[in-house]
Design an enzyme around this catalytic site. Sequence first.
Site, short mmCIF file in Angstrom:
data_model
loop_
_atom_site.label_atom_id
_atom_site.label_comp_id
_atom_site.label_asym_id
_atom_site.label_seq_id
_atom_site.Cartn_x
_atom_site.Cartn_y
_atom_site.Cartn_z
N ASP A 106 46.85 10.66 44.05
CA ASP A 106 47.93 11.62 43.96
C ASP A 106 48.73 11.76 42.72
OD1 ASP A 106 49.83 13.48 45.61
OD2 ASP A 106 51.33 12.25 44.98
N GLU B 273 44.28 13.68 40.87
CA GLU B 273 45.07 15.07 40.92
C GLU B 273 45.68 15.13 39.59
OE1 GLU B 273 48.52 17.63 43.07
OE2 GLU B 273 48.59 15.36 42.68
C1 NOJ Z 1 50.70 16.25 44.72
C2 NOJ Z 1 50.58 16.42 46.41
O1 NOJ Z 1 49.18 17.32 46.42
C3 NOJ Z 1 51.68 17.28 46.87
O2 NOJ Z 1 51.45 17.93 48.14
C4 NOJ Z 1 52.79 16.19 47.00
O3 NOJ Z 1 54.01 16.87 47.30
C5 NOJ Z 1 53.26 15.70 45.50
N1 NOJ Z 1 51.89 15.18 44.95
C6 NOJ Z 1 53.95 14.26 45.56
O4 NOJ Z 1 53.27 13.26 46.28
#
Ligand code: NOJ
Length: 505
Positions: A175, A229
Site C-alpha cells: 500500500d 501501489e
Molecule cells: C491506498 C489504498 O488503496 C487506499 O484505499 C487507502 O486509503 C490509502 N492507500 C491509505 O492506506
Amino acid sequence: MNGDGIGDLAGIRSHLEYLHDLGVDAIWLSPWYPSPMADAGYDVADYRDIDPVFGTLAEAEALIAEAHAVGIRTIVDIVPNHTSTAHVWFAEALAGGPMRDRFYFRAGRDGRPPNNWESIFGGPAWTQVADDQWYLHLFDSGQPDLNWDHPAVRAEFDDILRFWFDRGVDGIRIDSAAMVAKDPALPDFDPLMPPDPHPWIDREALHELYRGWRRIADSYHPSRALIGEVWLPDPQRFVRYLRPDELHTAFNFDFLGCPWDAKALRRCIDETLTTHAAVGAPATWVLSNHDVTRHVTRYGRTDTGFSHDLRQARHQLPTDLALGTRRARAAALLTLALPGSVYVYQGEELGLPEVEDIAAADRQDPIFLRSAGTDPGRDGCRVPLPWSGSAPPYGFGGTGWLPQPDDWAERTVATQIADDQSMLNLYRRALRLRRALPGLGDGPSEWQDSADDVLAFDRPHGFTCVVNLSARPVAVPAGTVLIASTPIIDGVLPPDAAVWVSTAL
Ligand code: NOJ
C-alpha cells in the site's frame, strides 16, 4: 456470509467456485487485519491477525489452502506507511518515551503544526496529542505514519512479510508504496520545488527497502510476488521500482486514468510496454479499483478520464450508462488482449456503475468525512456485490455496510449467468480464451496500420484485436471471430466495440 452485511472470509470461501469459473489466477484481498476501520481497514492495529468482523486467522489459512486447491493464488495487502492509532506501538508512543521515534512526533510551531504538509484525505497532516506534540499522518488522523529510518520498523515488517509468506500467500500488495520514506528533516512542502527530491514521495531510500523485501520473497520461491501501489506521474521513475531486484510488478494507474480515446490509449500502451521492457517487468492493465470512480460510469461521461483531483468536480455529472457499459465491454477485451497482467476489480465483471447517490449518513470514507462532505470519496465503488434476487441485499446477507441501489436486479450474478450476452459471460469467455490461446498473456504486440481512432494490434499465433473508438463502423478483419463485445453483423464492428479475430483457427 454471517448476515451482518459485511463481507467476510467465510463468504469468500463459499464463492471460490465463482472466482474459479470467472477464470482468475489470483485474488487480492484488501486489508483484513484487526482495525478500527477509520479507512476501511487501511488502518491496521495488528498485522498478524484477522479482524473478527471478517473471521479468524485459521479461516484465513483455510482460505489460502482452499484457493490453492482450485488453482487460485492469494495476494494480501500490507500497509507499511502507517499503522492505526489502535496499534500497540502507537498506544505506547502516546504515553511518551522512545516508542515515539517509530512514528513522526514533533513539536509544533507557535501552536501550529510542525510543517505545512496536508493530508491526502484533506485537512492538516498533523494531529496534536495531550502533551502538545504533534504526530504526522499523510492520510487520516487514525493512520499515524511510521518512521522508516527506525531499524525496529524495518525489522518488524521483514517479519510481517515472512509471517504471511509462511502461511502460503503468493503475493503481497504494498500500500502507498512510493510514500513510505520521508525526508527526515520534514521540510515545508513547496509546490514550486522540482519534483525530485520530494519530501515524501518517491524517495531514493525506497529502492533499497524494496530490494530487501525482494530478497525475502525470493527466499521463499521465485513465484512469490511483490506488487506495488505506486502512483507516480513519470513512467520512467515508476519502472525504477520494477528493476529486476525490486518489486515484481505495479498497478498501471496511467492506463486507469486514461480517457476513452484511441490516441491517448495508444500512447499509454506504447509507453507502458516500452518502459516496462527496459527493466524486464511485466506490464499491468487496470481499469478500476477501490479508490476510483467505476469505469462504466466514467466511460458514460463526456470526460472519460480519471484523476483524484477531479473526482469531486465530476461527481454526478450527466452519465450515459448504456454507452459506458458498451465501452467497458470493449475495454475488457482490450486489456485482456494486451501482454501483461490484468487486474479486475470486484464487480467490474458485472458491469457495476458507481453508486453516486449514497446518503451522507451512510458514507464511510474518511475523504468524505474530512472534506466536510464536499468530496464524495470512494464509497460509490465499494458497494457490496449483488448475487441474486430482485431487491437489496441481493443475496449478500444482511443490510450491506454500504447501501445497494434498488435497480441492480438486472446486474446480479444469478441474472447474468443466465444471460449469454451479459458482462459476466463476456469476462468469463474472454478469460477462458486468454488462458487457452498460446502467447496471449505474454510476448510481443504489434500495431496494425489503422485509422487514428481505431486500435488494432496483432499478437502471436495469428491473433488480432480491434477496438473501434471512432463514431463509424469499421470492417472486422478476415479470420474467425473468437469473441466480440457486441454482436458482429455483416462483418462490421460498430463504434465503441471490440473484437478478437484469429487467422490460425
Ligand atoms: C491506498 C489504498 O488503496 C487506499 O484505499 C487507502 O486509503 C490509502 N492507500 C491509505 O492506506
